[in-house]
Design a protein around this motif. Sequence first.
Motif, PDB file in Angstrom:
ATOM      1  N   ILE A  12      53.263  22.981  33.331  1.00  0.00           N
ATOM      2  CA  ILE A  12      51.909  23.056  33.898  1.00  0.00           C
ATOM      3  C   ILE A  12      51.968  23.541  35.342  1.00  0.00           C
ATOM      4  O   ILE A  12      51.218  24.430  35.751  1.00  0.00           O
ATOM      5  CB  ILE A  12      51.203  21.676  33.803  1.00  0.00           C
ATOM      6  N   LEU A  13      52.889  22.964  36.111  1.00  0.00           N
ATOM      7  CA  LEU A  13      53.018  23.355  37.527  1.00  0.00           C
ATOM      8  C   LEU A  13      53.498  24.801  37.663  1.00  0.00           C
ATOM      9  O   LEU A  13      53.103  25.510  38.588  1.00  0.00           O
ATOM     10  CB  LEU A  13      53.979  22.408  38.250  1.00  0.00           C
ATOM     11  N   GLU A  14      54.345  25.236  36.735  1.00  0.00           N
ATOM     12  CA  GLU A  14      54.888  26.592  36.787  1.00  0.00           C
ATOM     13  C   GLU A  14      53.836  27.643  36.418  1.00  0.00           C
ATOM     14  O   GLU A  14      53.762  28.714  37.026  1.00  0.00           O
ATOM     15  CB  GLU A  14      56.091  26.698  35.831  1.00  0.00           C
ATOM     16  N   LYS A  15      53.017  27.327  35.425  1.00  0.00           N
ATOM     17  CA  LYS A  15      52.013  28.301  34.948  1.00  0.00           C
ATOM     18  C   LYS A  15      50.856  28.482  35.927  1.00  0.00           C
ATOM     19  O   LYS A  15      50.303  29.568  36.055  1.00  0.00           O
ATOM     20  CB  LYS A  15      51.439  27.842  33.593  1.00  0.00           C
ATOM     21  N   HIS A  16      50.474  27.387  36.574  1.00  0.00           N
ATOM     22  CA  HIS A  16      49.343  27.454  37.504  1.00  0.00           C
ATOM     23  C   HIS A  16      49.788  27.978  38.872  1.00  0.00           C
ATOM     24  O   HIS A  16      50.926  27.777  39.271  1.00  0.00           O
ATOM     25  CB  HIS A  16      48.698  26.067  37.670  1.00  0.00           C
ATOM     26  N   SER A  17      48.871  28.623  39.548  1.00  0.00           N
ATOM     27  CA  SER A  17      49.173  29.111  40.894  1.00  0.00           C
ATOM     28  C   SER A  17      47.891  29.163  41.715  1.00  0.00           C
ATOM     29  O   SER A  17      46.814  29.492  41.192  1.00  0.00           O
ATOM     30  CB  SER A  17      49.783  30.519  40.807  1.00  0.00           C
ATOM     31  N   ILE A  18      48.012  28.810  42.996  1.00  0.00           N
ATOM     32  CA  ILE A  18      46.881  28.989  43.921  1.00  0.00           C
ATOM     33  C   ILE A  18      46.992  30.399  44.489  1.00  0.00           C
ATOM     34  O   ILE A  18      48.054  30.828  44.933  1.00  0.00           O
ATOM     35  CB  ILE A  18      46.914  27.939  45.044  1.00  0.00           C
ATOM     36  N   ILE A  19      45.876  31.105  44.435  1.00  0.00           N
ATOM     37  CA  ILE A  19      45.828  32.490  44.912  1.00  0.00           C
ATOM     38  C   ILE A  19      44.929  32.557  46.139  1.00  0.00           C
ATOM     39  O   ILE A  19      43.808  32.047  46.124  1.00  0.00           O
ATOM     40  CB  ILE A  19      45.288  33.408  43.795  1.00  0.00           C
ATOM     41  N   LYS A  20      45.444  33.186  47.205  1.00  0.00           N
ATOM     42  CA  LYS A  20      44.662  33.344  48.440  1.00  0.00           C
ATOM     43  C   LYS A  20      44.574  34.828  48.787  1.00  0.00           C
ATOM     44  O   LYS A  20      45.583  35.533  48.786  1.00  0.00           O
ATOM     45  CB  LYS A  20      45.321  32.587  49.593  1.00  0.00           C
ATOM     46  N   GLY A  21      43.342  35.275  49.062  1.00  0.00           N
ATOM     47  CA  GLY A  21      43.187  36.698  49.374  1.00  0.00           C
ATOM     48  C   GLY A  21      41.876  37.016  50.058  1.00  0.00           C
ATOM     49  O   GLY A  21      41.082  36.124  50.376  1.00  0.00           O
ATOM     50  N   LYS A  22      41.653  38.318  50.269  1.00  0.00           N
ATOM     51  CA  LYS A  22      40.426  38.779  50.919  1.00  0.00           C
ATOM     52  C   LYS A  22      39.254  38.698  49.953  1.00  0.00           C
ATOM     53  O   LYS A  22      39.403  38.925  48.751  1.00  0.00           O
ATOM     54  CB  LYS A  22      40.603  40.222  51.406  1.00  0.00           C
ATOM     55  N   LYS A  23      38.086  38.435  50.502  1.00  0.00           N
ATOM     56  CA  LYS A  23      36.877  38.246  49.707  1.00  0.00           C
ATOM     57  C   LYS A  23      36.535  39.481  48.873  1.00  0.00           C
ATOM     58  O   LYS A  23      35.982  39.381  47.782  1.00  0.00           O
ATOM     59  CB  LYS A  23      35.710  37.907  50.635  1.00  0.00           C
ATOM     60  N   GLU A  24      36.905  40.661  49.406  1.00  0.00           N
ATOM     61  CA  GLU A  24      36.555  41.913  48.710  1.00  0.00           C
ATOM     62  C   GLU A  24      37.231  42.032  47.339  1.00  0.00           C
ATOM     63  O   GLU A  24      36.803  42.825  46.494  1.00  0.00           O
ATOM     64  CB  GLU A  24      36.981  43.132  49.554  1.00  0.00           C
TER      65      GLU A  24
END
Length: 284
Positions: free
Chosen positions: A216-228
């Motif tokens: 579960i921890l491996e499959k999930h990821s937090i993604i951070k990026g530009k609003k565009e």
Amino acid sequence: MVEAIEIKNLKKEYKNFKLNIEELKVREGFITGFIGPNGSGKTTTIKAIMNMIKYDEGEILVLGENISDNHKVKESIGFVGDVCGFLEESKLRNIKTSVSKFYTNWDENLYNRLINKFNINETLVYGKLSKGQKKQFELAMALSIKPKIIMMDEPTASLDPIVRSEFLELLQEEMEKENLTIFYSTHVTSDLEKCADYIVFIYKGKVILYGEKDEILEKHSIIKGKKELLDNETRKYLISIKANGFGFEGLTSNKKEAFEIFGNEVIYEKPTLEDIMLYYTRRN
């Protein structure tokens, strides 16, 4: 293979809450973490498994047996909760004497070893113990009945980190010796990151995520990026999103698929169980 606990089509309805678990299997010999916000149905599920409440529909098997029909199965379950039923004014020695009578496999040597390990004086009154000592005594009692399954409902909620860590270490030690199955309901998800093998996430009475913790921890990821980068198409790949004037962060349940969409234009971070719980809850 007989599961430690197997639930099928469990339904229990209260005035403002409905529990509806289509299927849940708790693997024998492992620690299964049971997570979800308060009011999600964790305690109701545990009470149903332990035959403490009557449910409306469904089937629950414990070690392949219906617990309501089999007294021996009841003897196979130990319990440690946030609140226990021991009388505050009773001496520990008297609690032990009265409880041990009901368990044919009671292990007096194990009980004495654990009491000594915790440095607990049996002549003390239960209500005079500190929160940590109460939990240590309750765990000693639960392990001494020689259970095959230990059910835990928020056992470490009120404990400081050091006592919590000692509690978990002892639990894992005894589990490895005895091949125990542990079903561990808690909102302290950091505890489960240390010790759980499987995770069940319940929300609003339904199981919304189940699997091996590491997977579960491996499959999930937090993604951070530009609003565009956010549009109707890219949003589909995120469970929920937090956005501000500078950009966004969201959770994906398929890191590989998300990389095909966002590539190197975003930052990928490994989430904690708490992060996963918060994002799924926010979605709803």
